[in-house]
Design a protein around this motif. Structure first.
Motif, PDB file in Angstrom:
ATOM      1  N   LEU A  13     -14.335  -7.734  17.663  1.00 25.86           N
ATOM      2  CA  LEU A  13     -13.141  -7.639  18.511  1.00 25.86           C
ATOM      3  C   LEU A  13     -12.361  -6.362  18.216  1.00 25.86           C
ATOM      4  CD1 LEU A  13     -11.926 -11.363  18.269  1.00 25.86           C
ATOM      5  CD2 LEU A  13     -13.213 -10.281  20.132  1.00 25.86           C
ATOM      6  N   GLY A  14     -12.301  -5.983  16.931  1.00 24.20           N
ATOM      7  CA  GLY A  14     -11.596  -4.764  16.551  1.00 24.20           C
ATOM      8  C   GLY A  14     -12.237  -3.528  17.146  1.00 24.20           C
ATOM      9  N   CYS A  68      -7.719  -1.873  11.500  1.00 21.30           N
ATOM     10  CA  CYS A  68      -7.482  -2.870  10.442  1.00 21.30           C
ATOM     11  C   CYS A  68      -8.365  -4.096  10.672  1.00 21.30           C
ATOM     12  CB  CYS A  68      -6.016  -3.290  10.414  1.00 21.30           C
ATOM     13  SG  CYS A  68      -4.899  -2.023   9.774  1.00 21.30           S
ATOM     14  N   MET A  69      -8.572  -4.443  11.946  1.00 23.15           N
ATOM     15  CA  MET A  69      -9.404  -5.599  12.276  1.00 23.15           C
ATOM     16  C   MET A  69     -10.868  -5.367  11.882  1.00 23.15           C
ATOM     17  SD  MET A  69      -7.825  -6.589  16.030  1.00 23.15           S
ATOM     18  CE  MET A  69      -9.086  -7.828  16.399  1.00 23.15           C
ATOM     19  N   TYR A  70     -11.403  -4.198  12.249  1.00 20.81           N
ATOM     20  CA  TYR A  70     -12.822  -4.008  11.942  1.00 20.81           C
ATOM     21  C   TYR A  70     -13.077  -3.555  10.516  1.00 20.81           C
ATOM     22  CZ  TYR A  70     -12.667   1.092  13.219  1.00 20.81           C
ATOM     23  OH  TYR A  70     -12.420   2.438  13.304  1.00 20.81           O
ATOM     24  N   TYR A  75     -16.051  -4.425   4.981  1.00 18.14           N
ATOM     25  CA  TYR A  75     -15.915  -5.014   3.646  1.00 18.14           C
ATOM     26  C   TYR A  75     -16.831  -6.230   3.507  1.00 18.14           C
ATOM     27  CZ  TYR A  75     -13.937  -7.563  -0.300  1.00 18.14           C
ATOM     28  OH  TYR A  75     -13.788  -8.251  -1.477  1.00 18.14           O
ATOM     29  N   ALA A  76     -16.913  -7.036   4.553  1.00 22.09           N
ATOM     30  CA  ALA A  76     -17.775  -8.223   4.529  1.00 22.09           C
ATOM     31  C   ALA A  76     -19.234  -7.831   4.331  1.00 22.09           C
ATOM     32  CB  ALA A  76     -17.608  -9.015   5.822  1.00 22.09           C
ATOM     33  N   LEU A  77     -19.677  -6.749   4.978  1.00 18.99           N
ATOM     34  CA  LEU A  77     -21.054  -6.290   4.798  1.00 18.99           C
ATOM     35  C   LEU A  77     -21.298  -5.823   3.368  1.00 18.99           C
ATOM     36  CD1 LEU A  77     -21.924  -4.325   8.078  1.00 18.99           C
ATOM     37  CD2 LEU A  77     -22.810  -6.531   7.315  1.00 18.99           C
ATOM     38  N   CYS A  78     -20.285  -5.198   2.775  1.00 21.96           N
ATOM     39  CA  CYS A  78     -20.401  -4.756   1.377  1.00 21.96           C
ATOM     40  C   CYS A  78     -20.551  -5.959   0.443  1.00 21.96           C
ATOM     41  CB  CYS A  78     -19.170  -3.946   0.969  1.00 21.96           C
ATOM     42  SG  CYS A  78     -18.961  -2.405   1.876  1.00 21.96           S
ATOM     43  N   ILE A  98     -13.593   5.722   2.638  1.00 21.96           N
ATOM     44  CA  ILE A  98     -13.543   7.119   3.082  1.00 21.96           C
ATOM     45  C   ILE A  98     -13.520   7.193   4.605  1.00 21.96           C
ATOM     46  CG2 ILE A  98     -14.853   9.285   3.146  1.00 21.96           C
ATOM     47  CD1 ILE A  98     -15.906   8.603   0.364  1.00 21.96           C
ATOM     48  N   PHE A  99     -14.235   6.288   5.239  1.00 23.93           N
ATOM     49  CA  PHE A  99     -14.284   6.236   6.704  1.00 23.93           C
ATOM     50  C   PHE A  99     -12.977   5.706   7.291  1.00 23.93           C
ATOM     51  CE2 PHE A  99     -15.340   2.913  10.018  1.00 23.93           C
ATOM     52  CZ  PHE A  99     -15.249   3.768  11.105  1.00 23.93           C
ATOM     53  N   PHE A 100     -12.427   4.650   6.698  1.00 23.25           N
ATOM     54  CA  PHE A 100     -11.295   3.963   7.296  1.00 23.25           C
ATOM     55  C   PHE A 100      -9.977   4.741   7.199  1.00 23.25           C
ATOM     56  CE2 PHE A 100      -7.658   1.043   6.616  1.00 23.25           C
ATOM     57  CZ  PHE A 100      -7.561   0.543   7.907  1.00 23.25           C
ATOM     58  N   ILE A 101      -9.613   5.204   6.022  1.00 22.43           N
ATOM     59  CA  ILE A 101      -8.299   5.827   5.841  1.00 22.43           C
ATOM     60  C   ILE A 101      -8.160   7.125   6.638  1.00 22.43           C
ATOM     61  CG2 ILE A 101      -6.682   6.806   4.161  1.00 22.43           C
ATOM     62  CD1 ILE A 101      -7.740   4.787   2.125  1.00 22.43           C
ATOM     63  N   PRO A 102      -9.057   8.117   6.470  1.00 16.85           N
ATOM     64  CA  PRO A 102      -8.942   9.325   7.299  1.00 16.85           C
ATOM     65  C   PRO A 102      -9.172   9.036   8.781  1.00 16.85           C
ATOM     66  CG  PRO A 102     -10.353   9.716   5.396  1.00 16.85           C
ATOM     67  CD  PRO A 102     -10.170   8.233   5.504  1.00 16.85           C
ATOM     68  N   GLY A 103     -10.005   8.018   9.071  1.00 17.46           N
ATOM     69  CA  GLY A 103     -10.280   7.676  10.467  1.00 17.46           C
ATOM     70  C   GLY A 103      -9.039   7.174  11.186  1.00 17.46           C
ATOM     71  N   THR A 104      -8.240   6.383  10.489  1.00 21.59           N
ATOM     72  CA  THR A 104      -6.987   5.899  11.074  1.00 21.59           C
ATOM     73  C   THR A 104      -6.044   7.063  11.341  1.00 21.59           C
ATOM     74  OG1 THR A 104      -7.218   3.810   9.862  1.00 21.59           O
ATOM     75  CG2 THR A 104      -5.048   4.321  10.761  1.00 21.59           C
ATOM     76  N   ALA A 105      -5.967   7.971  10.365  1.00 16.57           N
ATOM     77  CA  ALA A 105      -5.113   9.149  10.537  1.00 16.57           C
ATOM     78  C   ALA A 105      -5.595   9.998  11.708  1.00 16.57           C
ATOM     79  CB  ALA A 105      -5.108   9.981   9.251  1.00 16.57           C
ATOM     80  N   HIS A 106      -6.901  10.172  11.817  1.00 19.53           N
ATOM     81  CA  HIS A 106      -7.471  10.977  12.906  1.00 19.53           C
ATOM     82  C   HIS A 106      -7.147  10.374  14.268  1.00 19.53           C
ATOM     83  CE1 HIS A 106     -10.189  13.390  15.268  1.00 19.53           C
ATOM     84  NE2 HIS A 106     -10.901  12.333  15.606  1.00 19.53           N
TER      85      HIS A 106
END
Length: 206
Positions: A13-14, A68-70, A75-78, A98-106
């Motif tokens: 859904l995310g 935040c949703m996806y 994390y679940a896959l990890c 590394i993907f999530f934090i800069p990706g949100t900013a981008h």
């Protein structure tokens, strides 16, 4: 239903919501926007002439929620992968961060650039300002994609090598692989449609 599967459903859904947010930035102006237009203000003005200011704002706000949703799905896959390879699970977790934090900013930077371009009257000066802004913040995009590539390649190798309980053909449910098929079609939000397909496919197999 396990927590891992619930997080993966939320991730589907995310990614769908984030794909919608991408489309708000790409299509809602009447013309399809591409980064190549940023060198020509006439093309930029044509692409954004009908774009309401609420679209980039809505995209930024909903996009942060969507990511935040996806994030929970990655994390679940990890966590799921940890039973097969602790070291690989750690690599996937670090690359997901590394993907999530800069990706949100981008994502926020892209929406902000469009908002300011429209708000400043879509002039040549506005184009130069947002182009300079985008270039100086492009490191967030580079780091984001680097994290996504590491995560995807690690997942692909583990599945195709038979380390997991998944059939080897399940390696096709990989965001990088699916996105590589969708990108040539020039579909807006292709990366997120690929992410939704990946989580949906893995959800049915895990």
């Amino acid at each position: 239903m396990t927590t891992i599967k619930v997080l993966m459903i939320i991730a589907v859904l995310g990614h769908l919501l984030c794909g919608y947010c991408d489309c708000l930035l790409i299509y809602a102006g009447g013309e399809k926007f591409s980064f190549r237009m940023m060198s020509d203000n006439e093309k930029m003005r044509l692409a954004f002439r009908k774009m309401p200011l609420k679209n980039p704002l809505l995209s930024m706000l909903l996009g942060c929620l969507a990511m935040c949703m996806y994030c929970g799905g990655y994390y679940a896959l990890c966590v799921w992968m940890q039973q097969f390879s602790d070291s690989a699970a750690r690599i996937m977790l670090i690359s997901a961060v590394i993907f999530f934090i800069p990706g949100t900013a981008h994502h926020v930077f892209c929406g902000a650039a469009e908002w300011f371009y429209i708000r400043l009257g879509m002039t040549e000066a506005a184009r130069e300002a947002i182009t300079d802004f985008f270039k100086k913040t492009s490191v967030t995009m580079i780091v984001c994609y680097l994290g996504l590539i590491i995560f995807s390649v690690t997942l692909f190798v583990l599945v195709v090598s038979g380390v997991t309980v998944l059939p080897r053909w399940a390696c096709i449910f990989n965001i990088l692989l699916i996105a590589s098929v969708l990108f040539p079609l020039r579909i807006g939000g292709a990366g997120n449609w690929a992410g939704a397909a990946m989580f949906l496919g893995l959800l049915l197999l895990i």
